[in-house]
Design a protein around this motif. Structure first.
Motif, PDB file in Angstrom:
ATOM      1  N   UNK A  33      21.996  48.825  62.029  1.00 52.48           N
ATOM      2  CA  UNK A  33      21.606  50.257  62.093  1.00 52.48           C
ATOM      3  C   UNK A  33      20.497  50.406  61.536  1.00 52.48           C
ATOM      4  N   UNK A  34      19.910  49.823  60.537  1.00 49.97           N
ATOM      5  CA  UNK A  34      18.324  49.904  60.118  1.00 49.97           C
ATOM      6  C   UNK A  34      17.375  49.515  61.192  1.00 49.97           C
ATOM      7  N   UNK A  35      17.585  48.483  61.888  1.00 49.03           N
ATOM      8  CA  UNK A  35      16.530  48.012  62.991  1.00 49.03           C
ATOM      9  C   UNK A  35      16.902  48.790  63.970  1.00 49.03           C
ATOM     10  N   UNK A  36      17.996  49.416  64.271  1.00 47.30           N
ATOM     11  CA  UNK A  36      18.240  50.180  65.549  1.00 47.30           C
ATOM     12  C   UNK A  36      17.612  51.556  65.518  1.00 47.30           C
ATOM     13  N   UNK A  66      15.023  53.154  67.626  1.00 51.02           N
ATOM     14  CA  UNK A  66      15.233  54.571  68.417  1.00 51.02           C
ATOM     15  C   UNK A  66      14.014  55.617  68.145  1.00 51.02           C
ATOM     16  N   UNK A  67      13.529  55.652  66.804  1.00 51.27           N
ATOM     17  CA  UNK A  67      12.640  56.552  66.645  1.00 51.27           C
ATOM     18  C   UNK A  67      11.233  56.194  67.209  1.00 51.27           C
ATOM     19  N   UNK A  68      10.951  54.875  67.425  1.00 51.58           N
ATOM     20  CA  UNK A  68       9.787  54.626  68.031  1.00 51.58           C
ATOM     21  C   UNK A  68       9.914  55.052  69.486  1.00 51.58           C
ATOM     22  N   UNK A  69      11.038  54.758  70.212  1.00 54.07           N
ATOM     23  CA  UNK A  69      11.305  54.853  71.474  1.00 54.07           C
ATOM     24  C   UNK A  69      11.469  56.373  71.922  1.00 54.07           C
ATOM     25  N   UNK A 100      12.989  44.282  57.260  1.00 54.99           N
ATOM     26  CA  UNK A 100      13.789  42.955  56.937  1.00 54.99           C
ATOM     27  C   UNK A 100      13.432  42.184  55.641  1.00 54.99           C
ATOM     28  N   UNK A 101      12.254  42.677  55.388  1.00 56.16           N
ATOM     29  CA  UNK A 101      11.787  41.981  53.903  1.00 56.16           C
ATOM     30  C   UNK A 101      12.666  42.457  53.000  1.00 56.16           C
ATOM     31  N   UNK A 102      13.155  43.971  52.757  1.00 61.08           N
ATOM     32  CA  UNK A 102      13.836  44.244  51.652  1.00 61.08           C
ATOM     33  C   UNK A 102      15.369  43.721  51.927  1.00 61.08           C
ATOM     34  N   UNK A 103      15.868  43.862  53.325  1.00 65.31           N
ATOM     35  CA  UNK A 103      17.084  43.180  53.643  1.00 65.31           C
ATOM     36  C   UNK A 103      17.228  41.648  53.086  1.00 65.31           C
ATOM     37  N   UNK A 104      16.166  40.971  53.285  1.00 63.32           N
ATOM     38  CA  UNK A 104      16.089  39.569  53.026  1.00 63.32           C
ATOM     39  C   UNK A 104      16.197  39.563  51.278  1.00 63.32           C
ATOM     40  N   UNK A 105      15.503  40.305  50.750  1.00 64.21           N
ATOM     41  CA  UNK A 105      15.538  40.218  49.153  1.00 64.21           C
ATOM     42  C   UNK A 105      16.745  40.415  48.800  1.00 64.21           C
ATOM     43  N   UNK A 106      17.500  41.414  49.291  1.00 61.30           N
ATOM     44  CA  UNK A 106      18.809  41.769  48.823  1.00 61.30           C
ATOM     45  C   UNK A 106      19.801  40.776  49.086  1.00 61.30           C
ATOM     46  N   UNK A 107      19.587  40.084  50.371  1.00 62.16           N
ATOM     47  CA  UNK A 107      20.633  38.990  50.905  1.00 62.16           C
ATOM     48  C   UNK A 107      20.369  37.720  50.034  1.00 62.16           C
ATOM     49  N   UNK A 108      19.088  37.420  49.706  1.00 61.93           N
ATOM     50  CA  UNK A 108      18.670  36.145  48.519  1.00 61.93           C
ATOM     51  C   UNK A 108      19.444  36.429  47.324  1.00 61.93           C
TER      52      UNK A 108
END
Length: 358
Positions: free
Chosen positions: A157-160, A164-167, A204-212
């Protein structure tokens, strides 16, 4: 449920952590690895961007330019088309090789940073419970599977949304690419794609911190032990207290037997008279002072005196010296220096009794 039963409330012991590591159970976040590799790739791409664009355009002009294709052959056959595609792919592979190598090395590096040096084959060994349909269903609907699914949905959802906004922001510009110089269009599209990728990496940095943080919590939770497991491990590593007590008693018994075998070699036995007994031996060729070869209290002292009588060894009653030697000197050690004179007087007396000196 009682905490002394199966409830896992205790932190993992160092041995449990070591065993888990040997089995390949380590703290590791795949999101951290993926994000780090992506950042390294796009960071390198940013550095070599001019050369990368120049190489890609060179490939285009050399193989894919319409004028070049017409010059090569007005009517391209299928083998010729496949040959061109093969050369294009090969040239692109050479151009992308530094980026791919950086991704590979960064993947190895981030895994070493997270896990440390580790080589084990235990995690690759087949396990019967993994092929069980029941266990397979349990894994499908386990908390881990649900969390991983929710995490993947959130990531999509986040990456999409970013993509999408860039496209969507470029929709009005797509029509302008018709008839536009291919080189300029390529540069613009690649620059936009590059900026989109960077924004994704930041997300992805924020996602990675949360996942770690989650993986660390789950790792510690999975390693927890019950109180009974801690006790059992202590018995395995340190030994059962009852068994250790029996071993120590056996060791003391064997040590006492070896010590008793040395009593017949003693020159004198000094007693308390009943509570303590120490056996001394002096040989000026071996040591500079008398050596305590046996000592004991109560029953052991009685046995030392009995052996001394059996072997006609002189027994001297001197409570202060006997106590001092018993408490301050160990087996096969020279007597303390402050007792030299007192022990020397006793030995002189004994040697005179035996006629060794006059």
């Amino acid at each position: 449920m009682s905490q002394s039963g199966g409830e896992k409330t205790e932190k993992a012991t160092p041995k449990k952590r070591k065993d888990a590591r040997e089995k390949g159970q380590v703290l590791q976040s795949q999101e951290v690895s993926t994000t780090f590799c992506a950042m390294v790739m796009f960071g390198l791409l940013y550095v070599i961007w001019p050369n990368f664009v120049e190489s890609m355009m060179s490939i285009y002009h050399q193989f894919l330019n319409p004028h070049t294709l017409l010059m090569a052959s007005p009517y391209l056959t299928m083998p010729e088309i496949m040959g061109i595609i093969s050369r294009v792919l090969l040239e692109m592979l050479v151009t992308l090789l530094p980026i791919l190598a950086a991704a590979l090395l960064s993947g190895v590096a981030i895994n070493i940073i997270q896990v440390g040096p580790l080589f084990t084959t235990k995690s690759l060994q087949p396990k019967i419970n993994k092929i069980s349909p029941i266990n397979g269903l349990k894994r499908m609907f386990s908390t881990k599977t649900i969390v991983d699914m929710l995490k993947s949905i959130l990531k999509i959802i986040i990456l999409g949304y970013i993509a999408y906004t860039e496209f969507f922001s470029m929709m009005d510009e797509f029509a302008g690419f018709i008839g536009r110089d291919v080189y300029q269009a390529f540069i613009y599209i690649m620059r936009t794609a590059f900026m989109t990728a960077l924004r994704m990496c930041i997300a992805m940095i924020f996602i990675s911190i949360t996942d770690f943080i989650y993986q660390r919590w789950k790792f510690e939770k999975d390693l927890r032990m019950s109180k009974q497991e801690v006790k059992d491990e202590f018995k395995m590593t340190e030994g059962d207290p009852q068994i250790k007590g029996k071993i120590r008693a056996k060791q003391r018994q064997m040590s006492t037997m070896r010590m008793m075998q040395s009593v017949p070699d003693a020159d004198v036995i000094i007693t308390n008279p009943t509570h303590f007994a120490v056996a001394l031996k002096y040989d000026d060729k071996v040591s500079t002072a008398p050596i305590l070869i046996a000592k004991g209290a109560d029953y052991v002292a009685f046995r030392i005196r009995e052996l001394a009588k059996e072997h006609n060894i002189e027994i001297v009653e001197n409570p202060p010296i006997a106590q001092a030697l018993y408490h301050n000197c160990e087996i096969d050690e020279e007597i303390p220096a402050d007792l030299y004179q007192a022990v020397a007087d006793i030995l002189v007396f004994v040697y005179r009794q035996k006629g060794k000196i006059k």
